[in-house]
Scaffold this motif. Structure first.
Motif, short mmCIF file in Angstrom:
data_model
loop_
_atom_site.label_atom_id
_atom_site.label_comp_id
_atom_site.label_asym_id
_atom_site.label_seq_id
_atom_site.Cartn_x
_atom_site.Cartn_y
_atom_site.Cartn_z
N ILE A 215 7.67 2.39 11.10
CA ILE A 215 8.28 3.67 10.74
C ILE A 215 7.27 4.60 10.09
N SER A 216 7.57 5.88 10.16
CA SER A 216 6.80 6.91 9.47
C SER A 216 7.80 7.82 8.76
N GLY A 217 7.42 8.30 7.59
CA GLY A 217 8.30 9.18 6.84
C GLY A 217 7.62 9.70 5.59
N GLU A 218 8.44 10.11 4.63
CA GLU A 218 7.95 10.69 3.38
C GLU A 218 8.23 9.72 2.23
N PHE A 219 7.21 9.42 1.44
CA PHE A 219 7.36 8.52 0.30
C PHE A 219 8.10 9.24 -0.82
N ASP A 220 9.01 8.53 -1.49
CA ASP A 220 9.79 9.13 -2.57
C ASP A 220 10.05 8.08 -3.65
N ASN A 221 10.24 8.55 -4.88
CA ASN A 221 10.68 7.72 -6.00
C ASN A 221 11.98 8.35 -6.47
N TYR A 222 13.10 7.75 -6.06
CA TYR A 222 14.41 8.30 -6.39
C TYR A 222 15.00 7.52 -7.55
N TYR A 223 14.86 8.03 -8.76
CA TYR A 223 15.36 7.40 -9.98
C TYR A 223 14.92 5.94 -10.09
N GLY A 224 13.68 5.66 -9.79
CA GLY A 224 13.15 4.32 -9.93
C GLY A 224 13.22 3.47 -8.68
N THR A 225 13.83 3.97 -7.63
CA THR A 225 13.85 3.24 -6.36
C THR A 225 12.80 3.85 -5.44
N LEU A 226 11.75 3.09 -5.17
CA LEU A 226 10.72 3.57 -4.25
C LEU A 226 11.30 3.49 -2.85
N GLN A 227 11.12 4.56 -2.09
CA GLN A 227 11.74 4.61 -0.77
C GLN A 227 10.95 5.48 0.18
N ILE A 228 11.29 5.34 1.45
CA ILE A 228 10.78 6.21 2.49
C ILE A 228 11.98 6.99 2.99
N GLU B 17 0.84 -1.21 0.00
CA GLU B 17 0.00 0.00 0.00
C GLU B 17 0.87 1.25 0.00
N VAL B 18 1.97 1.24 0.75
CA VAL B 18 2.88 2.39 0.77
C VAL B 18 3.51 2.58 -0.60
N ARG B 19 3.89 1.49 -1.27
CA ARG B 19 4.52 1.58 -2.61
C ARG B 19 3.57 2.21 -3.64
N ALA B 20 2.28 2.20 -3.38
CA ALA B 20 1.31 2.81 -4.29
C ALA B 20 1.08 4.29 -3.98
N SER B 21 1.82 4.85 -3.04
CA SER B 21 1.66 6.25 -2.64
C SER B 21 2.19 7.19 -3.72
N THR B 22 1.94 8.46 -3.51
CA THR B 22 2.43 9.51 -4.40
C THR B 22 3.62 10.19 -3.75
N LYS B 23 4.62 10.54 -4.56
CA LYS B 23 5.82 11.19 -4.06
C LYS B 23 5.43 12.37 -3.15
N GLY B 24 6.03 12.41 -1.97
CA GLY B 24 5.76 13.46 -1.00
C GLY B 24 4.72 13.10 0.04
N ASP B 25 3.96 12.00 -0.17
CA ASP B 25 2.97 11.57 0.82
C ASP B 25 3.64 11.20 2.13
N LYS B 26 3.00 11.51 3.23
CA LYS B 26 3.44 11.05 4.55
C LYS B 26 2.91 9.63 4.70
N VAL B 27 3.79 8.70 5.05
CA VAL B 27 3.41 7.29 5.13
C VAL B 27 3.88 6.66 6.43
N THR B 28 3.19 5.59 6.81
CA THR B 28 3.56 4.77 7.96
C THR B 28 3.41 3.32 7.55
N THR B 29 4.34 2.48 7.96
CA THR B 29 4.26 1.05 7.68
C THR B 29 5.12 0.32 8.69
N GLU B 30 5.08 -1.00 8.62
CA GLU B 30 5.94 -1.80 9.49
C GLU B 30 6.43 -3.00 8.71
#
Length: 182
Positions: free
Chosen positions: A80-93, A29-42
């Motif tokens: 964890i909680s943080g900001e969702f990002d897509n950094y050159y094709g690597t989805l990350q928090i 579900e987090v991987r489907a987020s939009t860049k800049g979204d605040k996310v939480t997962t475990e």
């Protein structure tokens, strides 16, 4: 239900389900987020990198960028909680904070995908900023071509793979053909 006189007896039960707290989104579900979204997962920490780590749950994996040596260990089950990002094709928090760490558990890795054949690697490594990478456990072969991000070039491919060998001597391996199994 019928009693002795064949009368129909109606029974009803009602109950209320109450949820306390929020349901934590899965990594998928987090991987489907939009860049800049605040996310939480475990998830469980599966690998440590010099500036982050990978967490996994039953739905997938995601990179957590820390820009420093992580303060978690392989096997830690964390929230964890943080900001969702897509950094050159690597989805990350990124900018993540760990709100719970349940300590170490054992980690079972899947059998690595054998990508030592350059054609198989080329087919596998098709990600870019619009087609994000999935983390996978693979066996690759190539020439170690640099210390920053520890890049391995496979065959004649222009694509690269990253790995981290936290106790390794990269200078001694730089320019040599290596097989990496992770």
């Amino acid at each position: 239900m019928k009693d002795d006189e064949n009368k129909v007896i109606s029974t009803e039960t009602s109950f209320t389900i109450t949820q306390t707290g929020l349901v934590v989104p899965t990594i998928a579900e987090v991987r489907a987020s939009t860049k800049g979204d605040k996310v939480t997962t475990e998830g469980t920490v599966m690998a440590i990198h010099q500036k982050g780590y990978i967490i996994s749950d039953a739905t997938g994996s995601i990179y957590v960028y820390t820009n420093a040596v992580p303060e978690v260990a392989v096997g830690n089950k964390i929230k964890i909680s943080g900001e969702f990002d897509n950094y050159y094709g690597t989805l990350q928090i990124k900018n993540a904070t760990v709100s719970s760490n349940n300590g170490a558990t054992s980690v079972t890795y899947p059998t690595p995908i054998d990508l030592t054949d350059p054609a198989k690697y080329e087919e596998f490594a098709t990600f870019d900023a619009t087609n994000p990478t999935e983390f996978a456990y693979v066996k690759i072969k190539g020439v170690l071509s640099g210390n920053y991000n520890n890049i391995v070039t496979v065959g004649t491919s222009k694509k690269t793979a990253q790995f981290d060998w936290s106790s390794g001597d990269y200078a001694a391996l730089n320019g040599k053909t290596v097989v990496v199994k992770a």
